[in-house]
Design a protein around this motif. Structure first.
Motif, mmCIF file in Angstrom:
data_model
loop_
_atom_site.group_PDB
_atom_site.id
_atom_site.type_symbol
_atom_site.label_atom_id
_atom_site.label_comp_id
_atom_site.label_asym_id
_atom_site.label_seq_id
_atom_site.Cartn_x
_atom_site.Cartn_y
_atom_site.Cartn_z
ATOM 1 N N ALA A 40 0.818 -1.217 0.000
ATOM 2 C CA ALA A 40 0.000 0.000 0.000
ATOM 3 C C ALA A 40 0.847 1.259 0.000
ATOM 4 C CB ALA A 40 -0.939 -0.005 1.203
ATOM 5 N N LEU A 41 2.097 1.166 0.413
ATOM 6 C CA LEU A 41 2.977 2.330 0.380
ATOM 7 C C LEU A 41 3.119 2.890 -1.031
ATOM 8 C CD1 LEU A 41 5.829 1.152 2.795
ATOM 9 C CD2 LEU A 41 4.094 2.901 3.265
ATOM 10 N N ASP A 42 2.998 2.019 -2.037
ATOM 11 C CA ASP A 42 3.092 2.473 -3.426
ATOM 12 C C ASP A 42 1.921 3.371 -3.825
ATOM 13 O OD1 ASP A 42 5.446 1.063 -3.768
ATOM 14 O OD2 ASP A 42 4.439 -0.718 -4.587
ATOM 15 N N GLU A 43 0.848 3.353 -3.034
ATOM 16 C CA GLU A 43 -0.330 4.165 -3.334
ATOM 17 C C GLU A 43 -0.279 5.542 -2.679
ATOM 18 O OE1 GLU A 43 -2.509 2.935 -5.446
ATOM 19 O OE2 GLU A 43 -1.618 0.925 -5.489
ATOM 20 N N LEU A 44 0.782 5.809 -1.909
ATOM 21 C CA LEU A 44 0.908 7.106 -1.248
ATOM 22 C C LEU A 44 1.175 8.204 -2.267
ATOM 23 C CD1 LEU A 44 3.191 6.299 1.820
ATOM 24 C CD2 LEU A 44 0.814 7.062 1.940
ATOM 25 N N PRO A 45 0.638 9.394 -2.056
ATOM 26 C CA PRO A 45 1.027 10.528 -2.893
ATOM 27 C C PRO A 45 2.439 10.976 -2.533
ATOM 28 C CG PRO A 45 -0.422 11.262 -1.136
ATOM 29 C CD PRO A 45 -0.368 9.755 -1.040
ATOM 30 N N GLU A 46 3.091 11.695 -3.439
ATOM 31 C CA GLU A 46 4.461 12.159 -3.187
ATOM 32 C C GLU A 46 4.508 13.190 -2.063
ATOM 33 O OE1 GLU A 46 7.477 11.271 -3.988
ATOM 34 O OE2 GLU A 46 6.538 9.562 -4.976
ATOM 35 N N GLY A 47 3.472 13.790 -1.786
ATOM 36 C CA GLY A 47 3.322 14.726 -0.677
ATOM 37 C C GLY A 47 1.842 14.724 -0.380
ATOM 38 N N GLY A 48 1.288 15.864 -0.064
ATOM 39 C CA GLY A 48 -0.162 15.929 0.008
ATOM 40 C C GLY A 48 -0.734 15.328 1.271
ATOM 41 N N SER A 49 -1.952 14.774 1.135
ATOM 42 C CA SER A 49 -2.706 14.388 2.316
ATOM 43 C C SER A 49 -3.374 13.035 2.135
ATOM 44 C CB SER A 49 -3.790 15.450 2.607
ATOM 45 O OG SER A 49 -4.604 15.631 1.456
ATOM 46 N N VAL A 50 -3.519 12.321 3.253
ATOM 47 C CA VAL A 50 -4.155 11.002 3.236
ATOM 48 C C VAL A 50 -5.053 10.862 4.456
ATOM 49 C CG1 VAL A 50 -2.219 9.944 2.021
ATOM 50 C CG2 VAL A 50 -2.299 9.828 4.523
ATOM 51 N N ILE A 51 -6.015 9.955 4.348
ATOM 52 C CA ILE A 51 -6.802 9.492 5.487
ATOM 53 C C ILE A 51 -6.381 8.066 5.782
ATOM 54 C CG2 ILE A 51 -9.100 8.644 6.140
ATOM 55 C CD1 ILE A 51 -10.289 11.081 4.773
ATOM 56 N N LEU A 52 -6.183 7.757 7.047
ATOM 57 C CA LEU A 52 -5.944 6.379 7.484
ATOM 58 C C LEU A 52 -7.107 5.952 8.365
ATOM 59 C CD1 LEU A 52 -2.120 6.167 8.311
ATOM 60 C CD2 LEU A 52 -3.309 5.558 6.215
ATOM 61 N N ASP A 53 -7.841 4.959 7.894
ATOM 62 C CA ASP A 53 -8.989 4.415 8.600
ATOM 63 C C ASP A 53 -8.525 3.578 9.791
ATOM 64 O OD1 ASP A 53 -11.590 3.617 9.158
ATOM 65 O OD2 ASP A 53 -11.704 2.181 7.507
ATOM 66 N N ALA A 54 -9.477 3.204 10.634
ATOM 67 C CA ALA A 54 -9.186 2.290 11.729
ATOM 68 C C ALA A 54 -9.022 0.874 11.201
ATOM 69 C CB ALA A 54 -10.318 2.327 12.751
ATOM 70 N N GLY A 55 -8.254 0.047 11.920
ATOM 71 C CA GLY A 55 -8.082 -1.350 11.550
ATOM 72 C C GLY A 55 -6.672 -1.828 11.793
ATOM 73 N N SER A 56 -6.520 -3.137 11.896
ATOM 74 C CA SER A 56 -5.209 -3.703 12.189
ATOM 75 C C SER A 56 -4.238 -3.546 11.024
ATOM 76 C CB SER A 56 -5.344 -5.182 12.570
ATOM 77 O OG SER A 56 -6.011 -5.903 11.553
ATOM 78 N N THR A 57 -4.728 -3.585 9.789
ATOM 79 C CA THR A 57 -3.835 -3.450 8.635
ATOM 80 C C THR A 57 -3.485 -1.996 8.383
ATOM 81 O OG1 THR A 57 -4.945 -5.384 7.687
ATOM 82 C CG2 THR A 57 -3.450 -4.173 6.254
ATOM 83 N N THR A 58 -4.440 -1.084 8.535
ATOM 84 C CA THR A 58 -4.131 0.334 8.380
ATOM 85 C C THR A 58 -3.176 0.805 9.481
ATOM 86 O OG1 THR A 58 -6.219 0.806 9.515
ATOM 87 C CG2 THR A 58 -6.194 0.978 7.107
ATOM 88 N N ALA A 59 -3.266 0.204 10.663
ATOM 89 C CA ALA A 59 -2.316 0.536 11.736
ATOM 90 C C ALA A 59 -0.907 0.110 11.353
ATOM 91 C CB ALA A 59 -2.736 -0.136 13.038
ATOM 92 N N ARG A 60 -0.786 -1.027 10.670
ATOM 93 C CA ARG A 60 0.529 -1.445 10.175
ATOM 94 C C ARG A 60 1.056 -0.477 9.127
ATOM 95 N NH1 ARG A 60 -1.162 -6.421 12.165
ATOM 96 N NH2 ARG A 60 0.474 -7.985 12.474
ATOM 97 N N LEU A 61 0.161 0.000 8.261
ATOM 98 C CA LEU A 61 0.563 0.993 7.270
ATOM 99 C C LEU A 61 1.078 2.252 7.954
ATOM 100 C CD1 LEU A 61 0.772 2.107 4.400
ATOM 101 C CD2 LEU A 61 -1.662 2.697 4.535
ATOM 102 N N ALA A 62 0.403 2.694 8.997
ATOM 103 C CA ALA A 62 0.848 3.883 9.735
ATOM 104 C C ALA A 62 2.266 3.693 10.264
ATOM 105 C CB ALA A 62 -0.115 4.171 10.890
ATOM 106 N N GLU A 63 2.552 2.507 10.766
ATOM 107 C CA GLU A 63 3.890 2.231 11.304
ATOM 108 C C GLU A 63 4.955 2.210 10.218
ATOM 109 O OE1 GLU A 63 3.203 -1.455 13.232
ATOM 110 O OE2 GLU A 63 2.110 -0.574 14.925
ATOM 111 N N MET A 64 4.546 1.969 8.955
ATOM 112 C CA MET A 64 5.494 1.887 7.847
ATOM 113 C C MET A 64 5.638 3.185 7.062
ATOM 114 S SD MET A 64 4.678 -1.821 6.141
ATOM 115 C CE MET A 64 4.676 -3.345 7.093
ATOM 116 N N LEU A 65 4.862 4.211 7.397
ATOM 117 C CA LEU A 65 4.950 5.452 6.642
ATOM 118 C C LEU A 65 6.374 5.992 6.688
ATOM 119 C CD1 LEU A 65 1.708 7.486 7.454
ATOM 120 C CD2 LEU A 65 2.212 6.094 5.453
ATOM 121 N N PRO A 66 6.908 6.448 5.550
ATOM 122 C CA PRO A 66 8.296 6.931 5.523
ATOM 123 C C PRO A 66 8.479 8.164 6.394
ATOM 124 C CG PRO A 66 7.163 7.394 3.447
ATOM 125 C CD PRO A 66 6.265 6.492 4.223
ATOM 126 N N ALA A 67 9.491 8.117 7.241
ATOM 127 C CA ALA A 67 9.734 9.218 8.182
ATOM 128 C C ALA A 67 10.333 10.435 7.498
ATOM 129 C CB ALA A 67 10.665 8.749 9.298
#
Length: 253
Positions: free
Chosen positions: A86-113
């Motif tokens: 799912a990281l490949d679906e991130l915009p180069e900048g900009g804004s995103v919504i992260l929904d609740a859930g165990s998989t979206t929480a994993r995505l949050a932990e993987m967001l590039p710092a």
């Protein structure tokens, strides 16, 4: 193996995994798919499972929503692969919504710092994972927190999301099917998920293979509103093809 023995194995597998699939059972039991389908029909007549496309689910899972703490430990490797893809679906900048859930929480932990992003979420675990990242501008949506999912729901959350427009919404779901689209067991949470979809230019759904082909109580959105479904390699090919034919691109991680 006699039919009653197969029935015992199939039911135990369904209860442990939450779902069984015809092709996988046929390979494991060394029988034809037609034999497995007859077994599932027999178990359904006994009131022990319900047939779904490509397999069956145990009746005790119907309408049952496991708590987030339980889901965090289920299909961990698959959820990690989904989040990474799912990281490949991130915009180069900009804004995103992260929904609740165990998989979206994993995505949050993987967001590039090292990438600047604006993140909107109504999920406490997602907010906790992102709050300390210096390049993340975090907006936490308030509301009544559901203990089962640790997500804010209700009119307060809905009003806040009505004023939001983001590039991509990453959505969790309990069910993905051609007939019902996205669905979830809780009506209040479904309402907030609809607001998330409405707030985004693109919607990307994160769903492991046990969610594909399932329909839950509350419908969130049709598949025509979804741009991509990121799932894992365990999804049945025919189910993935059906989802893709309804509109979304399917990514199998």
């Amino acid at each position: 193996m006699y039919p009653p023995e197969r029935h015992t194995v199939i039911l135990a597998t369904a209860r442990a995994a939450g779902r069984v699939e015809v092709q996988q059972l046929a390979a494991e039991l060394d029988v034809t798919p037609e034999t497995v389908r007859r077994d599932l029909t027999a178990l359904e007549r006994m009131g022990l499972v319900r047939r779904v496309h490509g397999g069956a689910v145990p009746v005790e899972r119907l309408g049952y929503e496991p708590a987030l703490t339980q889901r965090e430990h289920e299909l961990g490797a698959e959820k990690d692969r989904i989040a990474k893809a799912a990281l490949d679906e991130l915009p180069e900048g900009g804004s995103v919504i992260l929904d609740a859930g165990s998989t979206t929480a994993r995505l949050a932990e993987m967001l590039p710092a090292d990438r600047e992003l604006t993140v909107v979420t109504h999920a406490l675990p997602v907010a906790t994972a992102l709050a300390a990242l210096p390049l993340i501008t975090l907006h936490l949506v308030g509301g009544t927190v559901r203990p089962r999912t640790m997500a804010a729901v209700g009119s307060w959350a809905e009003r806040a999301l009505a004023d939001v427009r983001v590039d991509v919404a990453f959505l969790g779901t309990n069910g993905v099917s051609v007939d019902a689209g996205l669905s979830t067991p809780d009506l209040a949470e479904a309402t907030v998920k609809r607001a998330l979809v409405a707030a985004a230019a693109r919607t990307v759904v994160l769903a492991d293979h046990t969610k594909v082909g399932r329909t839950e109580l509350a419908v969130v959105a049709p598949l025509g509103r979804v741009d991509a479904v990121v799932t894992d390699s365990g999804v049945a090919p025919e189910l993935a093809d059906e989802i893709e034919s309804a509109g979304p691109r399917v990514v199998r991680a």
